[in-house]
Design a protein around this motif. Structure first.
Motif, mmCIF file in Angstrom:
data_model
loop_
_atom_site.group_PDB
_atom_site.id
_atom_site.type_symbol
_atom_site.label_atom_id
_atom_site.label_comp_id
_atom_site.label_asym_id
_atom_site.label_seq_id
_atom_site.Cartn_x
_atom_site.Cartn_y
_atom_site.Cartn_z
ATOM 1 N N GLU B 15 0.835 -1.198 0.000
ATOM 2 C CA GLU B 15 0.000 0.000 0.000
ATOM 3 C C GLU B 15 0.874 1.254 0.000
ATOM 4 O O GLU B 15 2.035 1.220 0.396
ATOM 5 C CB GLU B 15 -0.905 0.007 1.231
ATOM 6 N N ASP B 16 0.257 2.384 -0.405
ATOM 7 C CA ASP B 16 1.053 3.614 -0.429
ATOM 8 C C ASP B 16 1.228 4.150 0.991
ATOM 9 O O ASP B 16 0.560 3.715 1.925
ATOM 10 C CB ASP B 16 0.434 4.652 -1.367
ATOM 11 N N ALA B 18 0.547 6.948 2.466
ATOM 12 C CA ALA B 18 -0.548 7.656 3.133
ATOM 13 C C ALA B 18 -1.495 6.646 3.786
ATOM 14 O O ALA B 18 -1.926 6.817 4.924
ATOM 15 C CB ALA B 18 -1.307 8.509 2.118
ATOM 16 N N PHE B 19 -1.778 5.562 3.058
ATOM 17 C CA PHE B 19 -2.665 4.526 3.582
ATOM 18 C C PHE B 19 -2.060 3.893 4.832
ATOM 19 O O PHE B 19 -2.724 3.734 5.855
ATOM 20 C CB PHE B 19 -2.895 3.466 2.495
ATOM 21 N N LEU B 20 -0.763 3.552 4.719
ATOM 22 C CA LEU B 20 -0.097 2.897 5.852
ATOM 23 C C LEU B 20 -0.023 3.816 7.059
ATOM 24 O O LEU B 20 -0.205 3.383 8.194
ATOM 25 C CB LEU B 20 1.305 2.430 5.443
ATOM 26 N N ALA B 21 0.220 5.100 6.799
ATOM 27 C CA ALA B 21 0.330 6.055 7.899
ATOM 28 C C ALA B 21 -1.014 6.214 8.597
ATOM 29 O O ALA B 21 -1.098 6.241 9.831
ATOM 30 C CB ALA B 21 0.819 7.406 7.380
ATOM 31 N N ALA B 22 -2.094 6.271 7.802
ATOM 32 C CA ALA B 22 -3.435 6.404 8.389
ATOM 33 C C ALA B 22 -3.769 5.177 9.224
ATOM 34 O O ALA B 22 -4.345 5.272 10.311
ATOM 35 C CB ALA B 22 -4.471 6.591 7.284
ATOM 36 N N PHE B 23 -3.364 4.009 8.718
ATOM 37 C CA PHE B 23 -3.623 2.760 9.446
ATOM 38 C C PHE B 23 -2.849 2.752 10.763
ATOM 39 O O PHE B 23 -3.388 2.438 11.820
ATOM 40 C CB PHE B 23 -3.224 1.569 8.567
ATOM 41 N N PRO B 38 -10.543 -1.149 6.221
ATOM 42 C CA PRO B 38 -9.364 -1.194 5.355
ATOM 43 C C PRO B 38 -8.137 -1.569 6.177
ATOM 44 O O PRO B 38 -7.983 -1.090 7.317
ATOM 45 C CB PRO B 38 -9.244 0.237 4.827
ATOM 46 N N MET B 39 -7.301 -2.458 5.645
ATOM 47 C CA MET B 39 -6.080 -2.853 6.360
ATOM 48 C C MET B 39 -5.011 -3.225 5.344
ATOM 49 O O MET B 39 -5.331 -3.680 4.239
ATOM 50 C CB MET B 39 -6.366 -4.029 7.305
ATOM 51 N N PRO B 40 -3.746 -3.057 5.703
ATOM 52 C CA PRO B 40 -2.686 -3.454 4.778
ATOM 53 C C PRO B 40 -2.722 -4.965 4.546
ATOM 54 O O PRO B 40 -3.044 -5.717 5.461
ATOM 55 C CB PRO B 40 -1.395 -3.071 5.522
ATOM 56 N N GLU B 41 -2.406 -5.353 3.337
ATOM 57 C CA GLU B 41 -2.402 -6.770 3.000
ATOM 58 C C GLU B 41 -1.430 -7.545 3.903
ATOM 59 O O GLU B 41 -1.707 -8.675 4.304
ATOM 60 C CB GLU B 41 -2.038 -6.939 1.515
ATOM 61 N N GLY B 42 -0.317 -6.917 4.248
ATOM 62 C CA GLY B 42 0.665 -7.586 5.115
ATOM 63 C C GLY B 42 0.100 -7.853 6.505
ATOM 64 O O GLY B 42 0.386 -8.882 7.123
#
Lengths: 94, 331
Positions: B15-16, B18-23, B38-42
């Motif tokens: 994921e990009d 911004a997505f990871l930071a928000a998560f 929404p969650m990172p695939e990892g």
């Protein structure tokens, strides 16, 4: 043959007077087996007086993506809460 | 048992930023992640791996103890052991359900276990040779599991945390019944005391291995910590376990089989001898004393039970068709 066994959501009422509350889920071929499995899996220590089982596929859920659209508007409607209104202390508890 | 499920876990994710930071922000704010969020695939992959291997451990863990149900020394012990083994099966089911919320099917997980693609805790590849081993498993193995599972009740993934709360409530009975068995043996005849000591001798080191190897600066481990899938390092949990268990062994009048075990005043913790990680890896990779037997049994039971699953589905289908036909006839 690897047909999948349907998934069920289990709701348990701990005692009369309380709501049925979601306890978890399980797989079972039909409603009768689902009830029996729910009893064995979720009420081994007197956790329940009553069980509901519901096919997971019959549950309609809101989309977390729509969370803001669905629930955010209520955050601004503070006049729905009793504390919004000022009542003098002299009036007493209301 | 269960941080072993993270061994080799691949938290890589595409994921990009911004997505990871928000998560990460949600995680840092101690907000729980629910299945459809929404969650990172990892994150998803790491949890599927850990939760499913945890579930497999519970299910395979029924075998070493099940081995003694018919030979429990009294009816009281037998009823308790039976209830404990049933609990382990139940824990497996809670955990499989939690993993399924992440989009993996029960059938896939079962296939992974039976094919050897998925592991389960190394501890269940050791044999239960005597009744004393049932005491040692309850006391040590369930004790180690509790150390691991209590922090998992605060895991960032909601369904896993909720399953762990149920499991921990039940696990405390397991440890107490094990310790009571050890206590009875330790206060018994010389032979019984020797049986208790022998069980401790054989189960001590494998129990310490349950926490998994020291991570050092493992990237996977720090990712799991950052995502709050795990809250303590393997070494921290192992130390907690040793510190809690050594006084319990002393109370029993038994000797922990580690000549290097020594209280470290500065660390306020026990220092322990070298753990045989070669043995650990041998067991993890399939060459423990009972790996083949455990999987053979599990496969046999799965195959022999196939007709029951098929018959239940066929019966459900038949009932559905009849109900439908009756409805049409009535209209």
């Amino acid at each position: 043959m690897t047909e999948t066994t349907p998934l069920w959501e289990v709701f348990i009422r701990a005692r009369n007077g309380l709501n049925h509350k979601h306890a978890g889920s399980l797989h079972a071929a039909d409603a009768e087996l689902a009830l029996q499995a729910a009893r064995d899996v979720y009420t081994r220590r007197g956790e329940g007086q009553s069980i509901w089982v519901v096919r997971s596929s019959d549950i309609v859920a809101s989309d977390p993506q729509d969370k803001d659209m669905m629930f955010e508007p209520t955050a601004t409607k503070i006049y729905r809460h009793p504390t919004f209104y000022e009542i003098p202390d002299e009036v007493g508890n209301m | 048992m269960y941080s072993q499920g993270l061994i080799g876990a691949d938290g890589r994710t595409d994921e990009d930023e911004a997505f990871l930071a928000a998560f990460q922000e949600r995680i840092d704010a101690e907000m729980k992640i629910e299945p459809n969020d929404p969650m990172p695939e990892g994150y998803r992959k790491t949890l599927v791996r850990q939760i499913s291997q945890h579930a497999h451990s519970e299910v395979i863990g029924m075998q070493p103890e099940g081995n003694w149900i018919t030979r429990a020394p009294t009816l009281r012990r037998k009823a308790a052991l039976l209830a404990k083994v049933q609990d382990e099966g139940g824990h497996g089911l809670y955990l499989y359900s939690a993993a399924e919320t992440l989009g993996v099917s029960r059938e896939e997980m079962t296939d992974q276990l039976l094919s050897g693609a998925a592991k389960y805790s190394s501890i269940f590849n050791y044999p239960t040779l005597t009744w004393g081993d049932i005491g040692a498993i309850g006391w040590l193995v369930d004790g180690a599991a509790i150390m691991n599972q209590i922090p998992l009740c605060r895991c960032s993934f909601g369904p896993y945390a909720r399953a762990m709360i149920r499991v921990c409530k039940e696990e405390s009975f397991h440890q107490r019944q094990g310790y009571e068995i050890m206590m009875t043996l330790a206060r018994g005849s010389d032979e019984q005391k020797a049986m208790a000591q022998d069980a401790l001798d054989r189960y001590w080191w494998p129990s310490l291995m349950m926490f998994g190897p020291s991570e050092g600066s493992s990237v996977h481990s720090s990712q799991s910590m950052a995502w709050k899938i795990k809250r303590f390092t393997n070494d921290e949990l192992r130390d907690k376990f040793i510190n809690a268990t050594v006084p319990q062994a002393e109370y029993l009048g038994l000797t922990v089989p580690d000549p290097d075990l020594k209280w470290n005043e500065e660390r306020q913790s026990y220092d322990h001898g070298e753990i045989d990680w070669d043995e650990f890896w041998r067991v993890v990779k399939g060459d423990g004393p009972c790996n083949r037997e455990r999987l053979r049994n599990r496969t046999r039971v799965h195959e022999e039970g196939a007709w029951v699953r098929e018959a239940a589905l066929a019966h459900a289908e038949k009932r559905r068709e009849r109900a439908e036909a009756a409805k049409i006839a009535a209209e």
